[in-house]
Design a protein around this motif. Sequence first.
Motif, PDB file in Angstrom:
ATOM      1  N   HIS A 116       0.817  -1.214   0.000  1.00  0.00           N
ATOM      2  CA  HIS A 116       0.000   0.000   0.000  1.00  0.00           C
ATOM      3  C   HIS A 116       0.851   1.265   0.000  1.00  0.00           C
ATOM      4  O   HIS A 116       0.492   2.255  -0.658  1.00  0.00           O
ATOM      5  CB  HIS A 116      -0.972  -0.019   1.172  1.00  0.00           C
ATOM      6  N   ALA A 117       1.984   1.260   0.713  1.00  0.00           N
ATOM      7  CA  ALA A 117       2.869   2.423   0.684  1.00  0.00           C
ATOM      8  C   ALA A 117       3.428   2.634  -0.716  1.00  0.00           C
ATOM      9  O   ALA A 117       3.481   3.763  -1.222  1.00  0.00           O
ATOM     10  CB  ALA A 117       4.003   2.260   1.692  1.00  0.00           C
ATOM     11  N   LEU A 118       3.832   1.553  -1.369  1.00  0.00           N
ATOM     12  CA  LEU A 118       4.348   1.653  -2.735  1.00  0.00           C
ATOM     13  C   LEU A 118       3.256   2.102  -3.697  1.00  0.00           C
ATOM     14  O   LEU A 118       3.479   2.942  -4.568  1.00  0.00           O
ATOM     15  CB  LEU A 118       4.919   0.306  -3.186  1.00  0.00           C
ATOM     16  N   ASN A 119       2.064   1.560  -3.534  1.00  0.00           N
ATOM     17  CA  ASN A 119       0.974   1.887  -4.451  1.00  0.00           C
ATOM     18  C   ASN A 119       0.495   3.327  -4.282  1.00  0.00           C
ATOM     19  O   ASN A 119       0.036   3.952  -5.254  1.00  0.00           O
ATOM     20  CB  ASN A 119      -0.192   0.921  -4.241  1.00  0.00           C
ATOM     21  N   ARG A 120       0.624   3.865  -3.074  1.00  0.00           N
ATOM     22  CA  ARG A 120       0.245   5.264  -2.847  1.00  0.00           C
ATOM     23  C   ARG A 120       1.260   6.235  -3.444  1.00  0.00           C
ATOM     24  O   ARG A 120       0.992   7.432  -3.549  1.00  0.00           O
ATOM     25  CB  ARG A 120       0.094   5.548  -1.350  1.00  0.00           C
ATOM     26  N   GLY A 121       2.405   5.732  -3.809  1.00  0.00           N
ATOM     27  CA  GLY A 121       3.433   6.608  -4.357  1.00  0.00           C
ATOM     28  C   GLY A 121       4.101   7.469  -3.316  1.00  0.00           C
ATOM     29  O   GLY A 121       4.542   8.588  -3.616  1.00  0.00           O
ATOM     30  N   GLU A 122       4.200   6.959  -2.082  1.00  0.00           N
ATOM     31  CA  GLU A 122       4.890   7.716  -1.031  1.00  0.00           C
ATOM     32  C   GLU A 122       6.335   7.969  -1.463  1.00  0.00           C
ATOM     33  O   GLU A 122       6.994   7.076  -2.001  1.00  0.00           O
ATOM     34  CB  GLU A 122       4.862   6.934   0.281  1.00  0.00           C
ATOM     35  N   ASN A 123       6.810   9.156  -1.210  1.00  0.00           N
ATOM     36  CA  ASN A 123       8.159   9.526  -1.648  1.00  0.00           C
ATOM     37  C   ASN A 123       9.223   9.012  -0.683  1.00  0.00           C
ATOM     38  O   ASN A 123       9.963   9.772  -0.056  1.00  0.00           O
ATOM     39  CB  ASN A 123       8.254  11.046  -1.813  1.00  0.00           C
ATOM     40  N   ILE A 124       9.272   7.699  -0.590  1.00  0.00           N
ATOM     41  CA  ILE A 124      10.232   7.018   0.265  1.00  0.00           C
ATOM     42  C   ILE A 124      10.952   5.960  -0.562  1.00  0.00           C
ATOM     43  O   ILE A 124      10.548   5.633  -1.674  1.00  0.00           O
ATOM     44  CB  ILE A 124       9.550   6.338   1.478  1.00  0.00           C
ATOM     45  N   THR A 125      12.026   5.441   0.004  1.00  0.00           N
ATOM     46  CA  THR A 125      12.738   4.313  -0.602  1.00  0.00           C
ATOM     47  C   THR A 125      12.713   3.140   0.368  1.00  0.00           C
ATOM     48  O   THR A 125      12.985   3.305   1.562  1.00  0.00           O
ATOM     49  CB  THR A 125      14.191   4.687  -0.924  1.00  0.00           C
ATOM     50  N   ILE A 126      12.374   1.981  -0.140  1.00  0.00           N
ATOM     51  CA  ILE A 126      12.410   0.751   0.643  1.00  0.00           C
ATOM     52  C   ILE A 126      13.598  -0.072   0.170  1.00  0.00           C
ATOM     53  O   ILE A 126      13.683  -0.425  -1.010  1.00  0.00           O
ATOM     54  CB  ILE A 126      11.110  -0.053   0.484  1.00  0.00           C
ATOM     55  N   ILE A 127      14.538  -0.338   1.069  1.00  0.00           N
ATOM     56  CA  ILE A 127      15.675  -1.214   0.768  1.00  0.00           C
ATOM     57  C   ILE A 127      15.340  -2.597   1.313  1.00  0.00           C
ATOM     58  O   ILE A 127      15.098  -2.770   2.511  1.00  0.00           O
ATOM     59  CB  ILE A 127      16.972  -0.661   1.368  1.00  0.00           C
ATOM     60  N   PHE A 128      15.310  -3.559   0.429  1.00  0.00           N
ATOM     61  CA  PHE A 128      14.751  -4.884   0.692  1.00  0.00           C
ATOM     62  C   PHE A 128      15.857  -5.930   0.559  1.00  0.00           C
ATOM     63  O   PHE A 128      16.326  -6.221  -0.539  1.00  0.00           O
ATOM     64  CB  PHE A 128      13.621  -5.108  -0.318  1.00  0.00           C
ATOM     65  N   ALA A 174       6.573  -3.460  -9.350  1.00  0.00           N
ATOM     66  CA  ALA A 174       6.765  -2.818 -10.651  1.00  0.00           C
ATOM     67  C   ALA A 174       5.438  -2.586 -11.377  1.00  0.00           C
ATOM     68  O   ALA A 174       5.361  -1.726 -12.256  1.00  0.00           O
ATOM     69  CB  ALA A 174       7.692  -3.656 -11.528  1.00  0.00           C
ATOM     70  N   THR A 175       4.397  -3.323 -11.008  1.00  0.00           N
ATOM     71  CA  THR A 175       3.097  -3.159 -11.662  1.00  0.00           C
ATOM     72  C   THR A 175       2.260  -2.056 -11.021  1.00  0.00           C
ATOM     73  O   THR A 175       1.222  -1.666 -11.571  1.00  0.00           O
ATOM     74  CB  THR A 175       2.280  -4.471 -11.609  1.00  0.00           C
ATOM     75  N   LEU A 176       2.683  -1.547  -9.871  1.00  0.00           N
ATOM     76  CA  LEU A 176       1.893  -0.556  -9.137  1.00  0.00           C
ATOM     77  C   LEU A 176       2.094   0.840  -9.711  1.00  0.00           C
ATOM     78  O   LEU A 176       3.213   1.228 -10.045  1.00  0.00           O
ATOM     79  CB  LEU A 176       2.282  -0.575  -7.657  1.00  0.00           C
ATOM     80  N   GLU A 177       1.035   1.592  -9.806  1.00  0.00           N
ATOM     81  CA  GLU A 177       1.110   2.917 -10.419  1.00  0.00           C
ATOM     82  C   GLU A 177       1.948   3.891  -9.605  1.00  0.00           C
ATOM     83  O   GLU A 177       2.515   4.842 -10.148  1.00  0.00           O
ATOM     84  CB  GLU A 177      -0.303   3.475 -10.616  1.00  0.00           C
ATOM     85  N   GLY A 178       2.032   3.683  -8.299  1.00  0.00           N
ATOM     86  CA  GLY A 178       2.748   4.643  -7.457  1.00  0.00           C
ATOM     87  C   GLY A 178       4.251   4.501  -7.456  1.00  0.00           C
ATOM     88  O   GLY A 178       4.960   5.395  -6.967  1.00  0.00           O
ATOM     89  N   GLY A 212       7.786   9.605  -6.537  1.00  0.00           N
ATOM     90  CA  GLY A 212       7.009   8.438  -6.137  1.00  0.00           C
ATOM     91  C   GLY A 212       7.827   7.480  -5.294  1.00  0.00           C
ATOM     92  O   GLY A 212       8.936   7.803  -4.857  1.00  0.00           O
ATOM     93  N   SER A 213       7.293   6.296  -5.069  1.00  0.00           N
ATOM     94  CA  SER A 213       7.942   5.329  -4.199  1.00  0.00           C
ATOM     95  C   SER A 213       8.985   4.509  -4.962  1.00  0.00           C
ATOM     96  O   SER A 213       8.904   4.337  -6.173  1.00  0.00           O
ATOM     97  CB  SER A 213       6.912   4.405  -3.562  1.00  0.00           C
TER      98      SER A 213
END
Length: 253
Positions: A116-128, A174-178, A212-213
């Motif tokens: 949901h955070a990625l899909n909302r396009g939050e301006n953050i970076t997730i290191i996984f 990669a499929t999420l709009e955000g 975006g995210s």
Amino acid sequence: MTREDIIRPENLVYAKPALMNEQAMHYCPGCSHGVVHKLVAEVIEEMGMEERTIGVCPVGCAVFAYRYLDIDWEEAAHGRAPALATACKRLWPDRLVFTYQGDGDLACIGTAETIHALNRGENITIIFINNAIYGMTGGQMAPTTLMGMKTATCPYGRDPHLHGYPLHISDIAATLEGTAYVTRQSVETVAAIRRAKKAIRHAFDNSMQGRGSNLVEIVSTCSSGWKMTPEKANRWMEEHMFPYYPIGDLKDK
């Protein structure tokens, strides 16, 4: 040549990032976490964001990341780092905000928060960090554990009829709009480390420019959980992990 001559500024080729302190790391020998910590520290320093960065770490092997990088840190409940990072970035939009999460934390316990955070396009970076196992708690099967891979909770190998299939989080992202940037990298060679650093810098730049995210997956090893030497773990990763989790950019908007 004396030691003083070697460390003269004009002779210096490489130095430890200024943001990394002298605390001895708790990671196992050969662990990928230490390398990624170094890259994050270097990128933040090169961006001049030392005083304006917030890192968010939940539970897992990286829970003590705040010990090693001298930036502001927040500790999140297990899996909830993207939610906390969202709050931080919305409250302080001028800050560089990133999460640092393992695959058990991100892809299982925090699946909803991540997506949901990625899909909302939050301006953050997730290191996984994806090492296909729960490393900290004893080597249990994770959502990213490969088919047939043996762990403490699937000692005969992952069976799709019993355990389901491995989860491709980055492919979903990669499929999420955000999402602005989704990439999968590794840190087992010098060339790979350089590519991973470039990816982290690109993701951080996107975060600061409001694009975006961003998700930076690092396909990694877990020598202890896999019960291998660091050298053998790298070979196993190249032979088994890379075909299932191919390295490269999945989306760059």
